[in-house]
Design an enzyme around this catalytic site. Structure first.
Site, PDB file in Angstrom:
ATOM      1  N   TYR A   1       5.745 -10.268   6.484  1.00 32.72           N
ATOM      2  CA  TYR A   1       5.717  -8.842   6.781  1.00 32.72           C
ATOM      3  C   TYR A   1       6.161  -8.618   8.221  1.00 32.72           C
ATOM      4  O   TYR A   1       5.964  -9.478   9.085  1.00 32.72           O
ATOM      5  CB  TYR A   1       4.304  -8.274   6.611  1.00 32.72           C
ATOM      6  CG  TYR A   1       3.899  -8.012   5.186  1.00 32.72           C
ATOM      7  CD1 TYR A   1       4.063  -6.753   4.611  1.00 32.72           C
ATOM      8  CD2 TYR A   1       3.339  -9.020   4.401  1.00 32.72           C
ATOM      9  CE1 TYR A   1       3.689  -6.507   3.297  1.00 32.72           C
ATOM     10  CE2 TYR A   1       2.957  -8.785   3.090  1.00 32.72           C
ATOM     11  CZ  TYR A   1       3.134  -7.529   2.551  1.00 32.72           C
ATOM     12  OH  TYR A   1       2.766  -7.291   1.250  1.00 32.72           O
TER      13      TYR A   1
ATOM     14  N   ASP B   1       0.822  -1.205   0.000  1.00 32.13           N
ATOM     15  CA  ASP B   1       0.000   0.000   0.000  1.00 32.13           C
ATOM     16  C   ASP B   1       0.859   1.259   0.000  1.00 32.13           C
ATOM     17  O   ASP B   1       2.072   1.214   0.216  1.00 32.13           O
ATOM     18  CB  ASP B   1      -0.890   0.039   1.246  1.00 32.13           C
ATOM     19  CG  ASP B   1      -1.981  -1.021   1.237  1.00 32.13           C
ATOM     20  OD1 ASP B   1      -2.295  -1.554   0.153  1.00 32.13           O
ATOM     21  OD2 ASP B   1      -2.533  -1.298   2.322  1.00 32.13           O
TER      22      ASP B   1
END
EC number: 5.4.99.12
Length: 247
Positions: free
Chosen positions: A115, A57
């Site tokens: 992540y 993002d």
């Protein structure tokens, strides 16, 4: 005589601050993918379309993003990576480039992504570019109990910003835990796939529990029901890194 195509695999790191995410967008929107494609096209004098393992993002960083593209250019990869890095912004760096099997696809060949989210207890003028902030000391024990709930195959619809695509909202999480690293609380999560903003919503929910503003049971009900309260917003993108991709 037509030149044969090669599939090239790249390992990339970037500071996502100031970019509208990884994925190419129409118009003058600046993205990481768009910047890399622009530079490669300039060097090789041919259209280039790259595929990334993770579509991060806006504002999210990557330590080891993997991308691939097909090219007819015979340019030696050592020269190509040197030229690309000399033209790319200082916030994007291609750390490795090699030829891969023709069938390789950075996104669809991946078996898992990892992540990591970096969280500070107090704002920092130095570290805030690469960390979120809880504005207080969270109960990490409670947050790790929530992390344990995530392991396995679950419907993460409550922790996604988008409507379900053809792949649905089921994800299989193989690792999830909080640990301390210097000034930071770090959340590490690995899964076969991630939904849009999934990690940031998970982190936001865990911070709410850790700070005593949300009950653990309420977090569990979000996971089970597929619904989240409208007031829960995703954690600051600055703290999130695509850390590793496995094949």
């Amino acid at each position: 005589m037509a030149r044969s195509k090669r599939t090239i695999k790249m390992q990339i790191e970037y500071d996502g601050t100031g970019y509208s995410g990884w994925q190419r967008q129409p118009g003058d929107v600046v993205t990481v993918q768009g910047e890399i494609e622009r530079v490669l096209e300039r060097i090789m004098q041919e259209p280039v379309s790259i595929d990334g393992a993770g579509r991060t993002d806006s504002g999210v960083h990557a330590r080891r993003q993997v991308a691939s593209f097909a090219t007819c250019s015979p340019m030696p990869l050592g020269r190509l990576i040197y030229s690309a890095n000399s033209l790319l912004p200082s916030t994007i760096r291609i750390n490795a480039m090699r030829q891969a099997p023709e069938s390789f696809h950075a996104r669809f060949s991946a078996t898992s992504r990892e992540y990591r989210y970096f969280l500070l207890e107090h704002p920092s003028a130095i570290d805030s570019r690469f960390a979120g902030c809880s504005h207080g000391k969270p109960d990490v024990g409670a947050m790790n109990r929530l992390a344990l709930m995530l392991i396995g195959t679950h419907d993460f619809a409550a922790f996604s910003k988008e409507t379900p695509d053809q792949y649905g909202t089921l994800c299989t999480v193989t690792a999830a835990r909080w640990y301390r690293s210097g000034r930071f609380h770090v959340f590490r999560i690995e899964a076969n796939r991630f939904l849009r903003s999934m990690v940031r919503f998970l982190v936001a929910g865990m911070i709410e529990v850790g700070m005593g503003r949300l009950e653990e049971g309420a977090f569990a009900r979000m996971l089970e029901s597929g619904h989240r309260p409208p007031k829960l917003k995703p954690a600051d993108a600055a703290g999130l890194f695509l850390w590793k991709v496995r094949y």
